[in-house]
Design a protein around this motif. Sequence first.
Motif, PDB file in Angstrom:
ATOM      1  N   TYR A  44       0.828  -1.209   0.000  1.00 22.96           N
ATOM      2  CA  TYR A  44       0.000   0.000   0.000  1.00 22.96           C
ATOM      3  C   TYR A  44       0.866   1.265   0.000  1.00 22.96           C
ATOM      4  N   LYS A  45       1.977   1.238   0.740  1.00 22.10           N
ATOM      5  CA  LYS A  45       2.848   2.418   0.822  1.00 22.10           C
ATOM      6  C   LYS A  45       3.406   2.809  -0.546  1.00 22.10           C
ATOM      7  N   THR A  46       3.535   1.826  -1.449  1.00 21.80           N
ATOM      8  CA  THR A  46       4.110   2.099  -2.771  1.00 21.80           C
ATOM      9  C   THR A  46       3.070   2.558  -3.774  1.00 21.80           C
ATOM     10  N   ARG A  47       1.765   2.453  -3.429  1.00 17.85           N
ATOM     11  CA  ARG A  47       0.715   2.702  -4.418  1.00 17.85           C
ATOM     12  C   ARG A  47       0.005   4.026  -4.158  1.00 17.85           C
ATOM     13  N   THR A  48       0.781   5.086  -4.018  1.00 20.03           N
ATOM     14  CA  THR A  48       0.169   6.397  -3.830  1.00 20.03           C
ATOM     15  C   THR A  48      -0.422   6.955  -5.119  1.00 20.03           C
ATOM     16  N   ASP A  49      -0.409   6.129  -6.175  1.00 19.95           N
ATOM     17  CA  ASP A  49      -1.128   6.495  -7.395  1.00 19.95           C
ATOM     18  C   ASP A  49      -2.614   6.189  -7.270  1.00 19.95           C
ATOM     19  N   THR A  50      -3.036   5.563  -6.159  1.00 18.95           N
ATOM     20  CA  THR A  50      -4.450   5.230  -5.956  1.00 18.95           C
ATOM     21  C   THR A  50      -5.036   6.105  -4.851  1.00 18.95           C
ATOM     22  N   ASP A  51      -6.320   6.421  -4.976  1.00 19.74           N
ATOM     23  CA  ASP A  51      -6.986   7.230  -3.950  1.00 19.74           C
ATOM     24  C   ASP A  51      -7.012   6.515  -2.605  1.00 19.74           C
ATOM     25  N   ILE A  52      -7.232   5.207  -2.643  1.00 20.84           N
ATOM     26  CA  ILE A  52      -7.320   4.448  -1.394  1.00 20.84           C
ATOM     27  C   ILE A  52      -6.012   4.546  -0.615  1.00 20.84           C
ATOM     28  N   CYS A  53      -4.894   4.282  -1.262  1.00 27.64           N
ATOM     29  CA  CYS A  53      -3.604   4.291  -0.568  1.00 27.64           C
ATOM     30  C   CYS A  53      -3.171   5.699  -0.186  1.00 27.64           C
ATOM     31  N   ARG A  54      -3.563   6.694  -0.975  1.00 23.46           N
ATOM     32  CA  ARG A  54      -3.291   8.080  -0.572  1.00 23.46           C
ATOM     33  C   ARG A  54      -4.051   8.423   0.703  1.00 23.46           C
TER      34      ARG A  54
ATOM     35  N   VAL B 270     -12.806   4.215   5.209  1.00 20.19           N
ATOM     36  CA  VAL B 270     -12.164   3.088   4.518  1.00 20.19           C
ATOM     37  C   VAL B 270     -13.228   2.149   3.958  1.00 20.19           C
ATOM     38  N   LEU B 271     -14.223   1.845   4.769  1.00 19.89           N
ATOM     39  CA  LEU B 271     -15.307   0.969   4.295  1.00 19.89           C
ATOM     40  C   LEU B 271     -16.018   1.585   3.098  1.00 19.89           C
ATOM     41  N   HIS B 272     -16.274   2.896   3.165  1.00 20.41           N
ATOM     42  CA  HIS B 272     -16.962   3.579   2.063  1.00 20.41           C
ATOM     43  C   HIS B 272     -16.147   3.471   0.776  1.00 20.41           C
ATOM     44  N   TYR B 273     -14.838   3.676   0.869  1.00 13.23           N
ATOM     45  CA  TYR B 273     -13.979   3.565  -0.308  1.00 13.23           C
ATOM     46  C   TYR B 273     -13.970   2.140  -0.857  1.00 13.23           C
ATOM     47  N   VAL B 274     -13.679   1.180   0.016  1.00 16.11           N
ATOM     48  CA  VAL B 274     -13.435  -0.204  -0.428  1.00 16.11           C
ATOM     49  C   VAL B 274     -14.710  -0.892  -0.887  1.00 16.11           C
ATOM     50  N   LEU B 275     -15.845  -0.562  -0.255  1.00 15.46           N
ATOM     51  CA  LEU B 275     -17.086  -1.273  -0.555  1.00 15.46           C
ATOM     52  C   LEU B 275     -18.034  -0.496  -1.457  1.00 15.46           C
ATOM     53  N   GLN B 276     -17.715   0.785  -1.727  1.00 15.47           N
ATOM     54  CA  GLN B 276     -18.642   1.529  -2.562  1.00 15.47           C
ATOM     55  C   GLN B 276     -17.945   2.448  -3.555  1.00 15.47           C
ATOM     56  N   SER B 277     -17.438   3.588  -3.122  1.00 13.36           N
ATOM     57  CA  SER B 277     -17.006   4.619  -4.063  1.00 13.36           C
ATOM     58  C   SER B 277     -15.793   4.214  -4.893  1.00 13.36           C
TER      59      SER B 277
END
Length: 646
Positions: free
Chosen positions: A463-473, A493-500
């Motif tokens: 995750y630390k390497t994937r700051t190109d994604t909104d989730i990891c940012r 986190v739940l909203h991001y991972v399970l919906q948006s």
Amino acid sequence: MRSLKVSLLELPLYANTLPLAAGYLQAYAEQDPDVARSCHFTIHAPEVRTSVDDLVALMLAAEADVYAMSCYLWNMRRMKEVLDELVRLRPDAYFILGGPQVMNYTAEYVPPSWENVVVCNGEGEQPFTAFLRELAAPTASGPDFRQVPGVSFWSDGELVTTDKPTRIKELDEIPSPFAAGIFDGGEYVFAVVETNRGCPFRCSYCYWGAATNDKVHRWELDRVKADLTWISEQGIESIFIADANWGALPRDVELTRHLVECKERYGYPMMVTIQAAKNRPDRVTEITEILVDGGMLTSQPVSLQTLSPQALDLVQRANIKESTYVELQLQLKEKKISSYTELIWPLPGETLQSFQEGIAKLCATGADAVVAYPQLLLRNTPMYERRESLGIVTVRVDDPVAEADVVVATNWVTQEEFQAGAWFYYAVISLYNARAGFYVARQLDRSGVCSYVDFLSRAADYYKTRTDTDICRFFADSVSSLGNYDINNIGKVLHYVLQSHRGEMDRLLEDFLAEQGWLADPRVRMAFELDLLARPYVYREAVVEPTVPLRHLRVVSRERYQFEVELPAAAAELLTSLETVDGLPAVDPVRLRLDHGGRHKMPYPRRRSLDHNAAYCQVMMNRMRDILPVWAPVVPDVVAGALDAP
């Protein structure tokens, strides 16, 4: 006696909260005939994020002679700003402060020139009443606060502290503010209720046991029932039972049944939150089942705090058995009641390794969800007094209303390790709690390819390497800013991972598994595809197919809340080893229906703020069992006439 206007101010976290502490203070004080004749009380309880200007205007409009202010970690910064303004604008008034954040810390909040400000250093009812009696007494020299027990104040540049009174042991000496009519006419949505005071444990991070360990005292049973009935009759939607160990006393079962009977009669309260007894899994399970059957509880917290024997010993919690929590979790699972296990990071004695291994143990034993709260250093606790010897380092959160000091290092954890633990926990939330990698992690662990600790640690590092994604940012920003202090952070986190950002999570997980080389194993690939389809939907919305291709599973059809999925026999066999699926036919391929309808979900409120949606998602994570999908065989239609008699 001098006539006094007395205004009590509470700043609760939630709007329309019943001001219980102020009610107790007024009810106890009005027992004194002189105070009752001379004092006119008003209570104000606007929510804590009300602006300073509005709060000051509210209190000035009261034109009070005395202001009583309840001070806690969550409201102290806002309360101090209000106090500063009121003292400046009303130098002729008197002020009394109480609550765990200020007691024994008068000099930090009250400058020597403020001789009209008094701080209460313990249980408030007796000092508050004596304070009012002293102010109301007509003396030429003015009030003598040395006659008030359990307070600190400045006098001619000297900080004076009087002896504390003994705790009130016969709690019925405090009249019921409900029965006294103090709360009549209020529009309350949330209420805090006490049926006893005290805690028999001495957990060093907690003020509760440190202040009250001598004995648990209780209110008389019928009085408590009458208070609960009043709450129900008034239509108050939600209550928090603030006893330290609900279920420790046999009568707690009777009171729980009374609550359910009240709801059946009046329709309220709709939700109850409890702090479960630490060593009574049998009684807690019984209480939880009563509340679940009564529609008032959807999930039970299991407050483990740590699995480290060293940490348990250091925080004086070793007398609370781990086996108790395991038994409670198993009993709740058997009864299909959602639960979530609570931890604190980082307690003294906890290392990064023990924290990770403890969470991995919970994952392996099938905990519904794991919630790791940041360690807050609370004043007036044994841990606060030992903070230097424990090597505790804190950072004050940038919060406009609270004074929250988050522990970021101890003798056992560096600040870098603290952040590593936070990253690890974001992997837990996304992959285990939110079920994004639930099946694949279990398959890797039980096959010996990769343990839960390694899986989650590698995911955190990835995750630390994937700051190109909104989730990891979002994870990176939360770790650097102590964002997990915000109770809604997990819900985001739940909203991001399970919906948006559901599709982004699909791709992020596939990239992570591919980089580790695990997707070359067909069984791991099948587990990954099962996760893609079975990841729950936190809102009631139409299912969507994954954004990455399925190689082993095939979506045959899709209805609003359901998939019909075709699985090869090997994938079906894998699924049944990971999940209970009744009536699976011995055919190849197998067709299953995956129903994401769930219970108690609300539609996605697109016009609401992220904070609003995050609060909902946080609640739904704690009741994860209610939103998990259900696998079931597709029953083929029987062709009419196929078996006609000859």
